[in-house]
Each structure stands twice: as structure tokens, then as C-alpha cells.
Design an enzyme around this catalytic site. Structure first.
Site, PDB file in Angstrom:
ATOM      1  N   LYS A  77       0.696  -1.427   0.022  1.00  0.00           N
ATOM      2  CA  LYS A  77       0.062   0.087   0.051  1.00  0.00           C
ATOM      3  C   LYS A  77       0.816   1.237  -0.076  1.00  0.00           C
ATOM      4  O   LYS A  77       0.559   2.285  -0.792  1.00  0.00           O
ATOM      5  CB  LYS A  77      -0.865  -0.112   1.044  1.00  0.00           C
ATOM      6  CG  LYS A  77      -2.015  -1.036   1.188  1.00  0.00           C
ATOM      7  CD  LYS A  77      -3.144  -1.053   2.221  1.00  0.00           C
ATOM      8  CE  LYS A  77      -2.453  -1.216   3.500  1.00  0.00           C
ATOM      9  NZ  LYS A  77      -2.188  -2.837   3.860  1.00  0.00           N
ATOM     10  N   CYS A 161     -11.985   1.103  16.880  1.00  0.00           N
ATOM     11  CA  CYS A 161     -10.960   0.221  16.531  1.00  0.00           C
ATOM     12  C   CYS A 161     -10.195   0.264  17.810  1.00  0.00           C
ATOM     13  O   CYS A 161      -9.402  -0.431  17.930  1.00  0.00           O
ATOM     14  CB  CYS A 161     -10.185   1.097  15.458  1.00  0.00           C
ATOM     15  SG  CYS A 161      -9.654   2.415  15.127  1.00  0.00           S
ATOM     16  N   MET A 162      -9.816   1.595  18.332  1.00  0.00           N
ATOM     17  CA  MET A 162      -8.724   1.699  19.424  1.00  0.00           C
ATOM     18  C   MET A 162      -9.397   1.843  20.806  1.00  0.00           C
ATOM     19  O   MET A 162      -8.509   2.176  21.779  1.00  0.00           O
ATOM     20  CB  MET A 162      -7.877   2.794  19.139  1.00  0.00           C
ATOM     21  CG  MET A 162      -7.044   2.592  18.068  1.00  0.00           C
ATOM     22  SD  MET A 162      -6.188   0.920  17.749  1.00  0.00           S
ATOM     23  CE  MET A 162      -5.268   1.290  19.443  1.00  0.00           C
ATOM     24  N   MET A 336      -6.846  -5.019  16.542  1.00  0.00           N
ATOM     25  CA  MET A 336      -8.308  -4.894  16.527  1.00  0.00           C
ATOM     26  C   MET A 336      -8.912  -6.283  17.156  1.00  0.00           C
ATOM     27  O   MET A 336     -10.187  -6.337  17.974  1.00  0.00           O
ATOM     28  CB  MET A 336      -8.955  -4.650  15.302  1.00  0.00           C
ATOM     29  CG  MET A 336      -8.635  -3.665  14.531  1.00  0.00           C
ATOM     30  SD  MET A 336      -8.574  -2.182  15.485  1.00  0.00           S
ATOM     31  CE  MET A 336      -7.268  -1.113  14.738  1.00  0.00           C
ATOM     32  N   GLY A 373      -4.620   1.235  13.724  1.00  0.00           N
ATOM     33  CA  GLY A 373      -4.922   0.908  12.282  1.00  0.00           C
ATOM     34  C   GLY A 373      -5.008   2.083  11.690  1.00  0.00           C
ATOM     35  O   GLY A 373      -5.160   2.149  10.110  1.00  0.00           O
ATOM     36  N   GLN A 374      -5.123   3.301  12.028  1.00  0.00           N
ATOM     37  CA  GLN A 374      -5.086   4.600  11.318  1.00  0.00           C
ATOM     38  C   GLN A 374      -4.013   5.395  11.493  1.00  0.00           C
ATOM     39  O   GLN A 374      -3.149   5.322  12.596  1.00  0.00           O
ATOM     40  CB  GLN A 374      -6.344   5.213  11.741  1.00  0.00           C
ATOM     41  CG  GLN A 374      -7.553   4.495  11.404  1.00  0.00           C
ATOM     42  CD  GLN A 374      -8.848   5.287  11.727  1.00  0.00           C
ATOM     43  OE1 GLN A 374      -9.463   6.031  11.004  1.00  0.00           O
ATOM     44  NE2 GLN A 374      -9.150   5.175  13.143  1.00  0.00           N
TER      45      GLN A 374
END
Length: 793
Positions: A77, A161-162, A336, A373-374
Site C-alpha cells: 500500500k 478500533c482503538m 483489533m 490501524g489509522q
């Protein structure tokens, strides 16, 4: 573009060869390409890339050799991140829904509409952002809502998510974010991944550990999860457990450390207290004695843990033996799999507790570490505080002194910051999807940098009803059409990544900065400008909250002593808005010793890990390992380890007991399978960026359901055949994949969530953790069958 190299192939290459693909930082080269630094736009690893621009376009991407995080390497990515700017369907004009269709309008009209919606009912307005916001964007949104509107109705998708990682850190150490850092991957002897697949989700970090094998180092990988993944293929030992039973495994390890006498008595006596849940189920629970803790753990024998989890008792003993050794260093990683869990806070706290109990803490390579995740889930959400209960720098709206501090920094009247906590994400959208006369008191939601129309759990209940209720108004700022923009009443086109200035904060407390390099297409504009421009419209409408105590505009920027009207887009770039917002925000960072350096220091660096403290010689020193003497400037001399943010005010971290409890929903006669959801290496989150990158879209064009071969044979399902997947919330037709990239055990199914054409979140559960309010996307009951042709109407 520099040729992309699949991460799977990268993992097989010697590290030295991979570094050869990295480019030197140059500006400009003979071919007219200028190279500048920026963190990658995708996951929370925080890799730095070199961005090559020419003639106003990004034309090349390379790994940044000077970056400590990735040392020149990128994943598939990252190598393609530049192409995310150039999808053919970029949003380029504001769009307003008229007679059911989205039609172009001017920015002037769009700003007026947003401002008037807010002004007519400020209490019914909610802002919903994400860990993709830059730090200045998130800070501006928070200041607009909490310092201007006087409400706390702001949330970010990091809640999804966190947030369980946050509550796990808070309950253990009294302060959020990991004590360790990525350097632990270079120093540990054993890496344990708990319900985590870093080979696909954080491939650069994973290779940082795996590369050590190619250099002849003896390192051990133990992987625990609910299905076999690409991480399993590299593991020395792979343990598959039944979904939701990780609590029993953690308790089983602690039980053996206690009964074998292999826990670190000296470390525990000096640095730890013990905690159990109280009757009111508060985050900090109640103190218990060591003997009470030991007694509660007594029932978690290896045999009982095997019965609950499916992991053999001998493997539980082997894990406990590892933690009982003092001659090795152990790092735990999770993401997650722990957090999207109705017991997310509990399992986070339990694994911190194993490290504390065994003394595997405070030394390089000995750390429990939560990944994100971000790109700025830590920086913009957890540090800035873009959640309904927080203020910047770890301050809380429930604390009167913290509210006063925010009012002081923002120079607003006393009482402007409300003590009423806003709605968490699930509740915010539930109320947005409920008629006003039935309690639906949120009537306008402004979404930036995220896609709740796809990412919310049980979208049938939490998102879709709002689109049919009169008086509900959805505003969506984004760069591409998404499930959210297609349903919105007003769409605002946004600038993306290096089309604007920015700052992110990654998983290891590292704050990173970049400058705008190219222009966005059409009339797309930075989210931070959109926020300031709407605030100015409110100011012009006479909205009192947009004035500070001196009657000045809440977002006032000056240059050479004169105010710059940055709300006028023609003058937005006359001053660096990011620098002004960040240097204001960093005033909050010292309260919980999360000190940030001035903006100018981040311009020079590939990121700095907080606390960043000024040295006698005037330089700024980052911190690799928190709470450790010699590393953390706030640890007192002679303390060794000092948990100076302890909520018990005694410099002690807390070792928790949490009992295993059955999940809220599990397989039964009607829905006999577990359904688990997650991600794939090619795509990031809901796929809105990566699905516009042809190489990634072609590599993984659609979602699928993984089945175990025995289940497929029993049901007569063939590889590639389209099947029907159902839960109590909905149904979905999608192709079956048997013995594919991942392999679930018998009785389990797996579906990735990136594909908006096959919306798996129509099926997932909105049940959430009572402390973090984070939903459990990871498991629910499902059934699968061969698709039956529907009769022609």
C-alpha cells in the site's frame, strides 16, 4: 511511479537488498522531480515515504531510508500511496441533494447551509471524524465543538478500533498509550501476537522482526488467533483459540505464574497494585489484595482453560514457562482482535497484567504494545482528544480543573466547556437514526475523513434509518464517493494527504509532519479550512460561542501582528494554520507529561516520540521507553521503574483480575457458525482509497467468505461458488474461498470488510464493551448455505 513490490515478496528478501529501493532525499533532481518527506497516508505504523513531485503531480514514491520506523522499506500500500490521489472519480465540487439528486453548489452556499444547520440547534449537532484527521484538523474540530458550541458531541472512528486499548492503558497505568516502542521488535527474544495478523496489517513492522532471522538471530514468534493467517506461516508456534476465550488464556498464564512461583516478586512488590471490578463497573474498579487476586485466579487451571479455549493445557503451561523466565525478553503485540471485543478493556488489562506480574516490562524488548490501524488514531484521537469525554492532552470533560484549563488556553468564558459528556459513536448514530419524538435528539451530523455508512456495525439499525427520517441532515466531507457520501444531504470535496499540510501521531507516540506538495483537484479544500470557514460563518451569524472572552474570533491567526482572514480560501495559505494550531495545542501536552516539541522541530525530523523534553543545550530529546529510568525524563533517579501517572497516586501500575464471561452472541442451532471480520493486505479500511489504485484493486477486487474445507464439503459448497451468509441482522451473497490466504477452523467463517459492494457490516453486532463503548465486530453467530435461485417475480 516507482514499481510496487508486493509485501509478501519483500518479506523474503534480505534487508540490505530492500534498502536499495529507497531514494535519497533530493530537491530537485535533473529530471525535474522534487523529493520531500511525508508519513504514509495509510495504517498506524507511521512509515515515512519520499514523495517525488513534478509539474504539480506526485510522480514517484520511495521508501525513506532516513526514517527510523521503516528504514526505507514500504508495504504494497505504501509503494502505491501516491496513486490514491488520482482516482478518476474525485469529488471536486460541493454537492447538495435536491429532489433526491446531488447537484453542484458553490462553497459559499455550502458553508451557509452547514452554519445555519448548526446555529438552529447546536445541541443537536454532532461532529464525526477519524484517526485519518491530521492533528490540526482534529484539534480544530474539537475546539469548534467544545470551545465554541459548548457541547461535547464529537467522536472519531477510533472509537470503533482503538478505544479498548485506551481504557486498558488507563486502567493499568493511569495514562494512555504504550510505554514501549518499535525498538522492542529489534530487541525481544520472543514476540507474541495476540489475535493479530501483522504480516498483513502491519507488514513493515512484522518484517522488522522477521528480518532478524535472516541475520542469523534466534528469535521466536508465537502466534495466537482464531484462524490461520499469513502471520501463522512465519510462526514457530501457532495456537488457535475459540473466539472470545482469550480472557481465559490470559488468566491461565497468570494462574501458573502464581502457582509455580515464577512471577517476579520483587517487581510486583515495588511497582504494582491489584484491582478487581467493583459493583458499579467503573473503569478503575476497586483495590484487592494479592491473596484475593491469587484466589480469584485459582480456578483458571490449564485444563479448565483448555476446556474453554480449545488451546491444549500443555501450551498454556509452555506460555507460562516463557513468561516465568528472566533470561529472555518478551514483546506482546495486539490490535483489533483485542479491541473490537465486548471484553476489550478486560483483555487489554489482563495482558498488561501478565507482563507486570512476570516483570517483562521496562527493558528494551520487554513490553506489551498495542498497534493502531489509522495513521493518526493516537495523535489526533487519543492525544488531541476528539472523543465525547476528552479534552486535549489527556484532560477530561468530567474534571472541573481540566475544563478550566481548556477555557484558559482557548481564552473563552468560564463555563463554556460543558461538563455533560456527549454520545459515544454507537449512541450518536442510534440517536441520529431515531425520530426526535422518540429520543433522537441528534439531527445533524458532519462526517469528515471516514465512512460510517460502511464502517458502522449493524448499519441497518445505526445508519440507514436516518436517511428516511424527516429533519435529519447528513454532511460528508470526503475525497471520493462512498457509502456515506451517496447517502448524504450535503457533500464537501476534501483535499487528500500531500494536497495539504499535515501532522500524524503513530502507534509508538511518534508525531510526524509534512508540507503541502501538490494542489487538490477542482474545488476540493482542506478539512481544516472547512472547519474554520464554517466557524467564521457562525461568527458572522452572531453565534456567541465563536467569540473568545475579548470578543475576537475563536480561530484567530496572525502574521506580523496582523490578523489573516484564513476563512477566505484565497488567503488561506498566507500563514501556516497547522503551525499555529499545533503550537496552541501543545500547551495541553504537559499536563500528563506527554510533552510535545514546537512545530519547527517536527519539520526537521522524521518524527519524535513524546514526551519530547528540552535539554540544557537547547535541543529537544524524545523518549523511547516510558516509565524507565535513564530513558524517561520524568522517572526520578534511583526509582528504576516509576509509574508516575498512576491513578492510585502511589507510582504503581495495576494488575487486574477479570473473569472469563461467555460472548453476547455465539453459535447455536439456528446460526451454527462463528463469523469473524477483518482486513487484507491490499486494502485499507473501507477501501475508498485503495480500491482507486488499479494495482491493488486488481490484486484483491472483492470480498469473500473463508470456510474450512470440511464445512464446505459437508454443505456441498465449492471454491469460488457464491453462497448466502446470514446473521440475525441481515444476509449477504458472496463467493466462498476454501484454503485460501487465511484458513478458519471448522465452524468458523471470515469476511474482510473493505468491499462496499458486499457490506459485511450489515451482519455484524453492535454490542459493545461497557467501558470503551467499542463494538464487537470480531464475532457473531452466522449460517452459510448454497445460494438458492430466487423465483422470478
Amino acid at each position: 511511479m516507482v514499481a510496487a513490490i508486493a509485501a509478501a515478496d519483500e518479506l523474503a528478501r534480505p534487508a540490505k537488498r530492500r534498502l536499495a529501493v529507497a531514494a535519497e532525499e533530493k530537491a530537485p533532481t535533473p529530471d525535474g522531480v522534487r523529493w520531500d518527506k511525508a508519513p504514509c497516508r495509510f495504517c498506524g505504523t507511521g512509515c515515512h515515504v519520499q514523495v517525488g513531485t513534478r509539474n504539480g503531480r506526485v510522480v514517484a514514491i520511495a521508501g525513506d531510508r532516513k526514517a527510523e520506523v521503516n528504514k526505507g522499506l514500504l508495504c504494497v500500500k505504501g509503494y502505491h500511496v501516491g496513486l490514491a490521489l488520482y482516482g478518476s472519480d474525485r469529488l471536486t465540487k460541493p454537492l447538495l441533494r435536491k429532489n433526491g439528486k446531488l447537484e453542484p453548489i458553490s462553497w459559499e452556499q455550502a458553508l451557509d447551509i452547514v452554519a445555519k444547520r448548526i446555529a438552529q440547534n447546536p445541541a443537536g449537532f454532532a461532529f464525526y471524524g477519524s484517526g485519518q484527521w491530521t492533528i490540526p484538523e482534529g484539534y480544530a474540530a474539537l475546539k469548534l465543538v467544545k470551545g465554541g458550541l459548548g457541547t461535547n458531541q464529537i467522536e472519531a472512528n477510533a472509537r470503533l478500533c482503538m478505544s479498548s486499548a485506551v481504557t486498558g492503558f488507563m486502567a493499568t497505568y493511569g495514562v494512555d498509550e504504550p510505554a514501549g516502542c518499535y525498538d522492542d521488535l529489534d530487541r525481544c527474544d520472543v514476540l507474541i501476537t495476540w489475535g493479530n495478523n501483522p504480516a498483513e496489517m502491519h507488514p513493515v513492522l512484522f518484517s522488522r522482526f522477521i528480518d532478524r532471522r535472516t541475520r542469523g538471530e534466534k528469535v521466536t514468534l508465537i502466534e495466537m488467533g482464531t484462524r490461520r493467517t499469513r502471520t501463522s506461516q512465519f510462526a514457530d508456534k501457532s495456537l488457535t483459540f475459540k473466539p472470545h476465550t482469550d480472557l481465559a488464556i490470559a488468566n491461565g498464564i497468570a494462574h501458573l505464574l502464581l502457582t509455580n512461583g515464577t512471577f517476579d516478586k520483587d517487581f510486583v512488590e515495588k511497582h504494582c497494585g491489584f484491582r478487581g471490578e467493583d459493583e458499579k463497573k467503573t473503569l478503575y474498579g476497586k483495590a484487592i489484595t494479592f491473596e484475593e487476586y491469587k484466589a480469584r485466579m485459582a480456578e483458571y487451571t490449564p485444563e479448565k482453560v483448555e476446556q474453554i479455549s480449545g488451546v491444549p493445557a500443555k501450551e498454556i503451561r509452555a506460555l507460562a514457562d516463557l513468561f516465568g523466565r528472566r533470561d529472555i525478553r518478551i514483546t506482546s503485540l495486539w490490535c483489533m482482535g483485542f479491541n473490537q471485543h465486548t471484553k476489550g478493556t478486560a483483555i487489554n488489562a489482563l495482558v498488561h497484567g501478565i507482563h507486570l506480574l512476570s516483570g517483562h516490562f521496562g527493558k528494551p524488548g520487554d513490553a506489551p504494545t498495542s498497534l493502531t490501524g489509522q495513521p493518526s488514531a493516537c495523535g489526533t484521537v487519543r492525544e488531541v482528544g476528539t472523543l465525547c469525554h476528552l479534552l486535549p492532552g489527556g484532560l477530561a470533560v468530567a474534571n472541573a480543573d481540566d475544563r478550566k484549563e481548556a477555557e484558559h488556553v482557548w481564552n473563552v468564558p468560564p463555563g463554556r466547556v460543558s461538563d455533560k459528556i456527549g454520545y459515544h459513536t454507537v449512541e450518536m448514530f442510534r440517536r441520529f437514526s431515531t425520530p426526535k419524538d422518540k429520543g433522537g435528539d441528534i439531527d445533524t451530523v458532519w462526517v469528515q475523513t471516514t465512512n460510517p455508512g460502511q464502517s458502522l456495525p449493524n448499519v441497518h439499525a445505526l445508519f440507514e434509518p436516518s436517511r428516511k427520517i424527516e429533519g435529519k441532515f447528513l454532511i460528508a466531507s470526503d475525497v471520493y464517493p462512498t457509502a456515506t457520501t451517496r447517502a448524504a444531504d450535503l457533500v464537501l470535496p476534501s483535499a487528500l494527504w500531500v494536497e495539504k499540510n499535515g501532522m500524524f501521531g503513530n502507534s509508538e507516540r511518534r508525531t510526524q509532519q509534512w508540507f503541502k506538495m501538490v494542489d487538490p483537484p477542482g474545488e476540493a479544500r482542506a478539512d481544516v479550512w472547512q472547519i474554520i470557514a464554517v466557524a467564521r460563518r457562525l461568527f458572522e451569524l452572531g453565534f456567541a460561542g465563536m467569540k473568545d472572552k475579548d470578543g475576537q474570533f475563536l480561530f484567530r491567526f496572525t502574521k506580523d501582528g496582523k490578523e489573516v482572514p484564513v476563512w477566505d480560501h484565497r488567503r488561506f495559505f498566507e500563514t501556516n494554520v497547522d503551525e499555529a494550531l499545533f503550537d496552541e495545542y501543545r500547551h495541553f501536552s504537559t499536563h500528563h507529561r506527554k510533552d510535545l516539541a514546537p512545530y519547527s522541530e517536527y519539520v526537521k525530523a522524521r518524527g519524535l516520540r513524546w514526551p519530547v523534553v528540552k535539554q540544557p543545550d537547547g535541543t529537544w530529546q524524545e523518549t523511547k521507553f516510558r516509565f524507565s529510568e535513564g530513558e524517561d525524563p520524568y522517572v526520578q533517579k534511583g526509582k528504576g521503574v516509576q509509574f508516575y501517572q498512576s491513578f492510585t497516586k502511589d507510582d504503581r501500575a495495576q494488575i487486574w483480575f477479570h473473569a472469563y464471561e461467555p460472548p453476547p452472541e455465539g453459535p447455536d442451532g439456528d446460526y451454527p457458525f462463528w463469523l469473524c471480520t477483518g482486513r487484507v493486505i491490499e486494502h485499507w479500511h473501507t477501501g475508498t482509497l485503495t480500491m482507486r489504485i488499479p494495482q491493488l484493486q486488481r490484486a484483491m477486487p472483492e470480498a469473500y467468505v473463508e470456510l474450512h474445507r470440511a464445512d464446505a464439503q459437508r454443505l456441498g459448497i465449492h471454491d469460488g461458488e457464491v453462497v448466502t451468509l446470514e446473521t440475525r441482522r441481515g444476509r449477504l451473497d458472496l463467493p466462498a474461498w476454501i484454503d485460501g490466504r487465511g484458513s478458519p477452523p471448522e465452524g468458523s467463517l471470515f469476511v474482510p470488510f473493505f468491499d462496499e459492494r458486499l457490506l459485511v457490516n450489515e451482519l455484524t453486532l453492535e454490542a459493545h464493551d461497557p467501558f470503551s463503548k467499542q463494538p464487537d465486530y470480531k464475532k457473531c453467530a452466522a449460517r452459510v448455505r448454497k445460494r438458492v435461485a430466487r423465483p422470478t417475480p
